[in-house]
Scaffold this motif. Sequence first.
Motif, PDB file in Angstrom:
ATOM      1  N   MET A  33       9.377  -2.128 -11.681  1.00 14.24           N
ATOM      2  CA  MET A  33       9.902  -2.273 -10.379  1.00 14.24           C
ATOM      3  C   MET A  33       9.024  -3.079  -9.564  1.00 14.24           C
ATOM      4  O   MET A  33       7.916  -2.676  -9.195  1.00 14.24           O
ATOM      5  CB  MET A  33      10.067  -0.806  -9.732  1.00 14.24           C
ATOM      6  CG  MET A  33      10.763  -0.854  -8.450  1.00 14.24           C
ATOM      7  SD  MET A  33      11.093   1.098  -8.186  1.00 14.24           S
ATOM      8  CE  MET A  33      12.260   0.723  -6.660  1.00 14.24           C
ATOM      9  N   LYS A  34       9.469  -4.453  -8.945  1.00  9.07           N
ATOM     10  CA  LYS A  34       8.608  -4.819  -7.926  1.00  9.07           C
ATOM     11  C   LYS A  34       8.808  -4.890  -6.611  1.00  9.07           C
ATOM     12  O   LYS A  34      10.018  -4.694  -6.137  1.00  9.07           O
ATOM     13  CB  LYS A  34       8.833  -6.458  -8.121  1.00  9.07           C
ATOM     14  CG  LYS A  34       8.640  -7.261  -9.573  1.00  9.07           C
ATOM     15  CD  LYS A  34       9.028  -8.379  -9.905  1.00  9.07           C
ATOM     16  CE  LYS A  34       8.578  -9.088 -11.153  1.00  9.07           C
ATOM     17  NZ  LYS A  34       8.649 -10.471 -11.546  1.00  9.07           N
ATOM     18  N   LEU A  35       7.795  -4.781  -5.856  1.00 11.02           N
ATOM     19  CA  LEU A  35       7.897  -4.379  -4.581  1.00 11.02           C
ATOM     20  C   LEU A  35       7.465  -5.471  -3.560  1.00 11.02           C
ATOM     21  O   LEU A  35       6.529  -6.201  -4.132  1.00 11.02           O
ATOM     22  CB  LEU A  35       7.030  -3.084  -4.046  1.00 11.02           C
ATOM     23  CG  LEU A  35       7.198  -1.830  -4.783  1.00 11.02           C
ATOM     24  CD1 LEU A  35       6.452  -0.724  -4.384  1.00 11.02           C
ATOM     25  CD2 LEU A  35       8.432  -1.578  -5.059  1.00 11.02           C
ATOM     26  N   LYS A  36       8.027  -5.736  -2.417  1.00  8.07           N
ATOM     27  CA  LYS A  36       7.369  -6.705  -1.758  1.00  8.07           C
ATOM     28  C   LYS A  36       7.640  -6.236  -0.112  1.00  8.07           C
ATOM     29  O   LYS A  36       8.601  -5.114   0.343  1.00  8.07           O
ATOM     30  CB  LYS A  36       8.442  -7.990  -1.849  1.00  8.07           C
ATOM     31  CG  LYS A  36       9.697  -7.907  -1.655  1.00  8.07           C
ATOM     32  CD  LYS A  36      10.524  -9.015  -1.806  1.00  8.07           C
ATOM     33  CE  LYS A  36      11.999  -9.191  -1.161  1.00  8.07           C
ATOM     34  NZ  LYS A  36      12.600 -10.380  -1.567  1.00  8.07           N
ATOM     35  N   GLY A  39       7.000   7.801   2.771  1.00  4.96           N
ATOM     36  CA  GLY A  39       7.198   7.832   4.286  1.00  4.96           C
ATOM     37  C   GLY A  39       8.449   7.295   4.695  1.00  4.96           C
ATOM     38  O   GLY A  39       9.501   7.605   4.181  1.00  4.96           O
ATOM     39  N   ASP A  40       8.405   6.201   5.731  1.00  3.78           N
ATOM     40  CA  ASP A  40       9.576   5.799   5.996  1.00  3.78           C
ATOM     41  C   ASP A  40      10.008   4.416   5.344  1.00  3.78           C
ATOM     42  O   ASP A  40      10.780   3.570   5.541  1.00  3.78           O
ATOM     43  CB  ASP A  40       9.532   5.158   7.647  1.00  3.78           C
ATOM     44  CG  ASP A  40       8.508   4.542   7.937  1.00  3.78           C
ATOM     45  OD1 ASP A  40       7.737   4.201   6.938  1.00  3.78           O
ATOM     46  OD2 ASP A  40       8.116   4.080   9.110  1.00  3.78           O
ATOM     47  N   LYS A  41       9.124   4.215   4.218  1.00  2.00           N
ATOM     48  CA  LYS A  41       9.500   2.865   3.425  1.00  2.00           C
ATOM     49  C   LYS A  41      10.598   3.355   2.335  1.00  2.00           C
ATOM     50  O   LYS A  41      10.485   4.504   1.898  1.00  2.00           O
ATOM     51  CB  LYS A  41       8.296   2.423   2.714  1.00  2.00           C
ATOM     52  CG  LYS A  41       7.085   1.935   4.034  1.00  2.00           C
ATOM     53  CD  LYS A  41       5.988   1.441   3.024  1.00  2.00           C
ATOM     54  CE  LYS A  41       4.856   1.202   4.088  1.00  2.00           C
ATOM     55  NZ  LYS A  41       3.423   0.878   3.330  1.00  2.00           N
ATOM     56  N   ARG A  42      11.421   2.368   1.896  1.00  3.31           N
ATOM     57  CA  ARG A  42      12.384   2.546   0.815  1.00  3.31           C
ATOM     58  C   ARG A  42      12.409   1.292  -0.024  1.00  3.31           C
ATOM     59  O   ARG A  42      12.372   0.401   0.653  1.00  3.31           O
ATOM     60  CB  ARG A  42      13.899   3.002   1.425  1.00  3.31           C
ATOM     61  CG  ARG A  42      13.983   4.107   2.270  1.00  3.31           C
ATOM     62  CD  ARG A  42      13.574   5.246   1.618  1.00  3.31           C
ATOM     63  NE  ARG A  42      13.987   6.553   2.311  1.00  3.31           N
ATOM     64  CZ  ARG A  42      12.977   7.066   3.022  1.00  3.31           C
ATOM     65  NH1 ARG A  42      11.867   6.955   3.159  1.00  3.31           N
ATOM     66  NH2 ARG A  42      13.423   8.263   3.736  1.00  3.31           N
ATOM     67  N   TYR A  43      12.304   1.531  -1.274  1.00  5.96           N
ATOM     68  CA  TYR A  43      12.760   0.544  -2.182  1.00  5.96           C
ATOM     69  C   TYR A  43      13.450   0.915  -3.448  1.00  5.96           C
ATOM     70  O   TYR A  43      13.540   2.223  -3.721  1.00  5.96           O
ATOM     71  CB  TYR A  43      11.134   0.265  -2.992  1.00  5.96           C
ATOM     72  CG  TYR A  43       9.988  -0.056  -2.053  1.00  5.96           C
ATOM     73  CD1 TYR A  43      10.015  -1.334  -1.594  1.00  5.96           C
ATOM     74  CD2 TYR A  43       9.285   1.061  -1.724  1.00  5.96           C
ATOM     75  CE1 TYR A  43       8.722  -1.660  -0.622  1.00  5.96           C
ATOM     76  CE2 TYR A  43       8.194   0.686  -0.680  1.00  5.96           C
ATOM     77  CZ  TYR A  43       8.044  -0.657  -0.216  1.00  5.96           C
ATOM     78  OH  TYR A  43       6.877  -0.871   0.630  1.00  5.96           O
ATOM     79  N   SER A  44      14.437   0.092  -3.956  1.00  4.38           N
ATOM     80  CA  SER A  44      15.221   0.203  -4.732  1.00  4.38           C
ATOM     81  C   SER A  44      15.538  -0.553  -5.822  1.00  4.38           C
ATOM     82  O   SER A  44      15.217  -1.816  -5.720  1.00  4.38           O
ATOM     83  CB  SER A  44      16.697   0.668  -4.108  1.00  4.38           C
ATOM     84  OG  SER A  44      16.989  -0.517  -3.598  1.00  4.38           O
ATOM     85  N   LEU A  45      15.950  -0.212  -7.103  1.00  5.44           N
ATOM     86  CA  LEU A  45      16.218  -0.937  -8.095  1.00  5.44           C
ATOM     87  C   LEU A  45      17.399  -0.606  -9.144  1.00  5.44           C
ATOM     88  O   LEU A  45      17.456   0.689  -9.582  1.00  5.44           O
ATOM     89  CB  LEU A  45      15.038  -1.095  -8.980  1.00  5.44           C
ATOM     90  CG  LEU A  45      15.104  -1.639 -10.332  1.00  5.44           C
ATOM     91  CD1 LEU A  45      15.427  -3.246 -10.032  1.00  5.44           C
ATOM     92  CD2 LEU A  45      13.904  -1.778 -11.382  1.00  5.44           C
ATOM     93  N   VAL A  72       0.857  -1.297  -0.071  1.00  2.00           N
ATOM     94  CA  VAL A  72      -0.018   0.087  -0.044  1.00  2.00           C
ATOM     95  C   VAL A  72       0.949   1.113   0.014  1.00  2.00           C
ATOM     96  O   VAL A  72       1.760   1.430   0.898  1.00  2.00           O
ATOM     97  CB  VAL A  72      -0.921  -0.070   1.179  1.00  2.00           C
ATOM     98  CG1 VAL A  72      -1.848   1.212   1.089  1.00  2.00           C
ATOM     99  CG2 VAL A  72      -1.997  -1.461   1.272  1.00  2.00           C
ATOM    100  N   LEU A  73       0.548   1.943  -0.902  1.00  3.84           N
ATOM    101  CA  LEU A  73       1.524   3.313  -1.217  1.00  3.84           C
ATOM    102  C   LEU A  73       0.517   4.459  -0.880  1.00  3.84           C
ATOM    103  O   LEU A  73      -0.452   4.641  -1.431  1.00  3.84           O
ATOM    104  CB  LEU A  73       2.150   3.527  -2.339  1.00  3.84           C
ATOM    105  CG  LEU A  73       3.137   2.323  -2.887  1.00  3.84           C
ATOM    106  CD1 LEU A  73       3.577   2.529  -4.425  1.00  3.84           C
ATOM    107  CD2 LEU A  73       4.261   2.221  -2.188  1.00  3.84           C
ATOM    108  N   ASN A  74       1.016   5.456  -0.113  1.00  5.11           N
ATOM    109  CA  ASN A  74       0.323   6.679   0.254  1.00  5.11           C
ATOM    110  C   ASN A  74       0.757   7.816  -0.608  1.00  5.11           C
ATOM    111  O   ASN A  74      -0.241   8.265  -1.301  1.00  5.11           O
ATOM    112  CB  ASN A  74       0.322   6.874   1.872  1.00  5.11           C
ATOM    113  CG  ASN A  74      -0.215   5.698   2.523  1.00  5.11           C
ATOM    114  OD1 ASN A  74      -1.302   5.292   2.202  1.00  5.11           O
ATOM    115  ND2 ASN A  74       0.440   5.358   3.625  1.00  5.11           N
ATOM    116  N   ASN A  75       2.030   8.213  -0.270  1.00  7.70           N
ATOM    117  CA  ASN A  75       2.339   9.433  -1.106  1.00  7.70           C
ATOM    118  C   ASN A  75       3.970   9.160  -1.647  1.00  7.70           C
ATOM    119  O   ASN A  75       4.901   9.863  -1.146  1.00  7.70           O
ATOM    120  CB  ASN A  75       2.381  10.607  -0.342  1.00  7.70           C
ATOM    121  CG  ASN A  75       2.747  11.833  -0.852  1.00  7.70           C
ATOM    122  OD1 ASN A  75       2.388  12.207  -2.256  1.00  7.70           O
ATOM    123  ND2 ASN A  75       3.099  12.903  -0.417  1.00  7.70           N
ATOM    124  N   PRO A  76       4.115   8.091  -2.554  1.00  3.97           N
ATOM    125  CA  PRO A  76       5.418   7.759  -2.932  1.00  3.97           C
ATOM    126  C   PRO A  76       6.107   8.983  -3.847  1.00  3.97           C
ATOM    127  O   PRO A  76       5.465   9.638  -4.559  1.00  3.97           O
ATOM    128  CB  PRO A  76       4.837   6.641  -3.882  1.00  3.97           C
ATOM    129  CG  PRO A  76       3.702   6.745  -4.331  1.00  3.97           C
ATOM    130  CD  PRO A  76       2.974   7.466  -3.155  1.00  3.97           C
TER     131      PRO A  76
END
Length: 342
Positions: free
Chosen positions: A339-342, A316-322, A208-212
């Motif tokens: 970009m796959k998120l998990k 927010g405090d979530k980080r995803y990288s590719l 769930v993404l709020n304000n990415p």
Amino acid sequence: MSFWALILTGCAADEISSDVVPQETLQISTSVENFEGEAITRTLIDGTAFENGDKIKLKIICPNSNSVELGESTYGASFDGFWLLKWNTDKWTTLTKDDGYDINGDYSPSASPDIYARYLAQPTMYVFTAQTWSEEQIFLTGNGIRVEQYSNVFHADQSKVENYKASDLMWGQTIMQTGSYNIHLSFKHVMSALKITIVDSDSNSPVVLNNPVMTIDGMPDIDQCEVVVGDYYAIKGKDVNSTAFGYKNKHQCTGKNENGVVIGVAQINSSNATTSAIDVSKKSTYMAYKVDNKTYRLIVPPCTLNDKATLWLRDGDKRYSLVLEQKEFKAGVLYNITMKLK
């Protein structure tokens, strides 16, 4: 005699009616080539054509003529002999003072010179070159000469749609063997583009993404720079008001293989303007335009990186990288990235 007079009158009338009245105004039509890799075109994020208010600057050069032919100069009505146009509903129209640009250099808003009032019928080769632009830049040289430039400016922060569109530089060129009343310009993308699509690696546990916010690290630092496209015919430009800061200096290129190709970014100093190649060793972070929480778009310069770039999605405090395997970015190509998120 009356009979023959009637016959002659009829012939004369036929000759006049069959001789179509010469076209008195210039007609400019345009089209936009797609990015390679997608079905839609440049200007509207989800559209197929130019949008109201989009601007182009038109440069006319007669390379085989030693004289200044009609259309090659605006005789001081605009800097460096540019004809400035904006898209209005379904056609290109001249700018008015209400657009807010000081085009003639009198320190107040002014209209652009009217290309449609010119009679371009000289029997010599005409080269029409146009590109999109987004900003009027005004500065004083080291000698105190006032210079105006109508520049496309690259934005590292493309989170606003106007910055994304401004960074998507378009260029077109048409060569006519003589002056013409009908000109068609086919615009192509000279920058590269990324389209990043976010997907869940586990459909049973969606993220769930709020304000990415999407960024990319490791790209060339050309923020706020004017991107320069090579013009093989620029060296033949002879506008009477051209200066060392003008089109000829910046856009001339060494061969036809650089015609219509990004050759670098403008470098302004106290005495002239030149073009330097894009330095991939100077790194920057770009911010993407968010179409929605799962789709992002980004314009990048055509280049080959020394090191791999990295996409970052922050929410927010979530980080995803590719880390991108793609190191070469070609002009006119859109790269679809998942970009796959998990």
